[in-house]
Design an enzyme around this catalytic site. Structure first.
Site, PDB file in Angstrom:
ATOM      1  N   ASP A 417       0.849  -1.259  -0.108  1.00 26.27           N
ATOM      2  CA  ASP A 417      -0.209   0.151  -0.037  1.00 26.27           C
ATOM      3  C   ASP A 417       0.959   1.121   0.050  1.00 26.27           C
ATOM      4  O   ASP A 417       1.689   1.499   0.932  1.00 26.27           O
ATOM      5  CB  ASP A 417      -0.867  -0.083   1.168  1.00 26.27           C
ATOM      6  N   HIS A 418       1.066   1.799  -1.127  1.00 23.73           N
ATOM      7  CA  HIS A 418       1.848   3.041  -1.253  1.00 23.73           C
ATOM      8  C   HIS A 418       1.346   4.190  -0.385  1.00 23.73           C
ATOM      9  O   HIS A 418       2.252   5.160  -0.220  1.00 23.73           O
ATOM     10  CB  HIS A 418       2.043   3.441  -2.776  1.00 23.73           C
ATOM     11  N   ARG A 419       0.271   4.104   0.053  1.00 26.07           N
ATOM     12  CA  ARG A 419      -0.122   5.536   1.140  1.00 26.07           C
ATOM     13  C   ARG A 419       0.958   5.303   2.396  1.00 26.07           C
ATOM     14  O   ARG A 419       1.196   6.487   2.971  1.00 26.07           O
ATOM     15  CB  ARG A 419      -1.551   5.453   1.544  1.00 26.07           C
ATOM     16  N   ILE A 421       3.591   2.834   2.679  1.00 22.19           N
ATOM     17  CA  ILE A 421       4.740   2.366   2.164  1.00 22.19           C
ATOM     18  C   ILE A 421       5.693   2.917   1.198  1.00 22.19           C
ATOM     19  O   ILE A 421       4.958   2.986   0.239  1.00 22.19           O
ATOM     20  CB  ILE A 421       5.001   0.971   2.219  1.00 22.19           C
TER      21      ILE A 421
END
Ligand code: CAO
Length: 445
Positions: A417-419, A421
């Protein structure tokens, strides 16, 4: 004395189930706690036991039927029951009578199809997924609470039938009748495209074409597991900005270790697989990189760090994908993990997993390597924030110590989850796992 057997509260947030199998027949003598039916919920198959000892005198459901909590499924004739039983029956039937009453009011309209219609209402409710979904859902909840908590979309059976005949999704229509009730005119207008959301299909996408124009087709209802998978993965895909990082680890030493240890683990009743070892390595990685064991709470603008290490394992079963969770992986030995993994995979394939078995995971491993493939991009199992995909290990020529050598290489992919990581975190986390696979002393660094 006749006793009704009802669907109990199966699990938290589960109010529907499908009867997968009926395990007794009319006339059978049953004992207390004997399983009567196998019910499939969104996540698992569970046995519904008999509360009574006696003879089955009526079976009110059939296999494949969708049932709700508190719905009567069977009647059992018991012997020698006194006052207590009578009271129990009275109180439970009076509890159910509220529901019966609602259904009978609906059924009175036409005197038929109430079950079907109830199912349609529930299906429509479940399948709803367009832009206005939340607003309509809120409105519907309000209407429901006003009307005493019934589970159907407000529409008379004749209106439901008309909608069904015209292939119109009632959940996509705003009712113009009293209390938001959907009228025949509303359905007719939806048909004309002047009302409702005719252009949307139940899937929330654009209307499907009539495939039968081009060849023969057949239809199959989605199982509860398929519905849950579609809903959960759709939601995860829509809410989690995914990035997938790829890497490759030299598995040669680990395979030697696995072969060496295998007889010992087999003696203890397990199978030391690549997945079992990765499970243990993942627990070390999650301790070292706590963000990967966390969840993101956008509503409260918080990151929730979990100080326990439960890891889900994707299991391929004939019913579809199931993800049982191995708890406290950090505290278990490789042998214990191997045994537990073998048992969980069997339980999944035998439809014996409980909801509890599938809850509380912080991270997931999905190993498709037994089947094949060079790489894939798994979908994060939200609210988790990362998932490790494992593809097929194969021998390759690797340039090492100034020469090409035959090494067993395993491709790994990490979706996250790029939010929460960042790309560099993802690359570091996966590289660390690869380093440990290649040289377990890396854990000590
Ligand atoms: N590379 C090469 N071979 C592999 C491998 C890999 N990555 N993973 C497994 N294998 C081999 C095993 O060594 C085993 O071979 P042998 O029988 O010769 O020992 C064989 O494939 C079968 O493995 P397994 O199933 O016994 O054991 P496992 O622990 O590796 O896998 C499980 C267990 C439950 C993960 C697996 O059975 C499964 O269901 N995988 C599918 C998961 C899935 O559907 N993922 C998709 C979800 S969407 O993200």
């Amino acid at each position: 004395m006749k006793k009704e057997v009802k669907i109990p509260d199966i699990a938290e947030n589960v109010d529907k189930a499908t009867i997968a199998r009926i395990l007794v027949s009319k006339g059978d003598k049953v004992s207390k706690d004997q399983p009567l039916v196998e019910a499939e919920t969104d996540k698992a198959t569970t046995d519904i036991p008999s509360e009574y000892e006696g003879t089955v005198v009526e079976i009110k459901i059939s296999e494949g039927e969708e049932v709700g909590v508190n719905q009567v499924i069977m009647v059992i004739e018991t012997e020698g029951e006194g006052e207590k039983g009578g009271e129990e029956k009275k109180s439970s039937s009076s509890k159910a009578s509220g529901k019966d009453k609602e259904e009978s009011t609906e059924a009175e309209d036409t005197g038929e199809e109430s079950d079907d219609e109830k199912e349609d209402g529930e299906k429509a409710e479940e399948d709803e997924d367009d832009d206005d979904q939340e607003t309509r859902e809120d409105e519907r909840k309000k209407k429901k609470s006003k009307s005493g908590g019934g589970s159907d979309i407000p529409a008379a059976p004749s209106v439901r039938r008309l909608a069904r005949e015209k292939g119109i999704d009632l959940s996509a229509i705003e009712g113009s009748g009293p209390g938001g009730r959907i009228t025949k005119e509303d359905v007719e207008q939806a048909k004309e495209g002047t009302g409702g959301k005719k252009e949307k299909s139940k899937t929330g996408g654009t209307q499907l074409p009539d495939f039968s124009k081009w060849g023969s087709v057949s239809h199959e209802s989605m199982s509860n597991i398929r519905k849950a998978t579609a809903r959960n993965l759709g939601e995860a895909w829509n809410t989690v900005p995914h990035v997938t990082q790829f890497d490759e680890a030299d598995l040669t030493h680990m395979e030697e270790f696995r072969n060496r240890m295998q007889p010992k683990v087999e003696k203890a009743g397990g199978k030391l697989t690549v997945t079992a070892i990765l499970l243990k390595i993942a627990a070390f990685a999650l301790q070292r990189y706590p963000k990967f064991n966390a969840s993101i709470d956008m509503e409260n603008q918080e990151v929730i760090y979990k100080h326990f290490f439960n890891v889900g394992i994707a299991v391929d079963t004939p019913m579809g994908l199931l993800v049982p969770v191995v708890r406290e992986v950090d505290k278990k030995s490789l042998t214990e993990l191997s045994i537990e993994l073998t048992e969980l995979a069997k339980k999944a394939r035998d439809k014996k997993l409980t909801n509890e078995d599938m809850q509380g995971g912080n991270f997931t491993i999905s190993n498709l390597g037994g089947i094949g493939g060079t790489a894939f991009t798994p979908i994060v199992y939200a609210p988790q924030v990362a998932i490790l995909g494992v593809s097929r290990a194969k021998y390759k020529q690797e340039y090492m110590d100034d020469e090409f050598q035959k090494r067993l290489m395993i491709p790994l992919s990490l979706s996250y989850d790029h939010r929460l990581i960042d790309g560099a975190d993802g690359a570091r986390f996966l590289r660390w796992i690869c380093d440990v696979i290649e040289d377990p002393y890396a854990i000590l660094q």
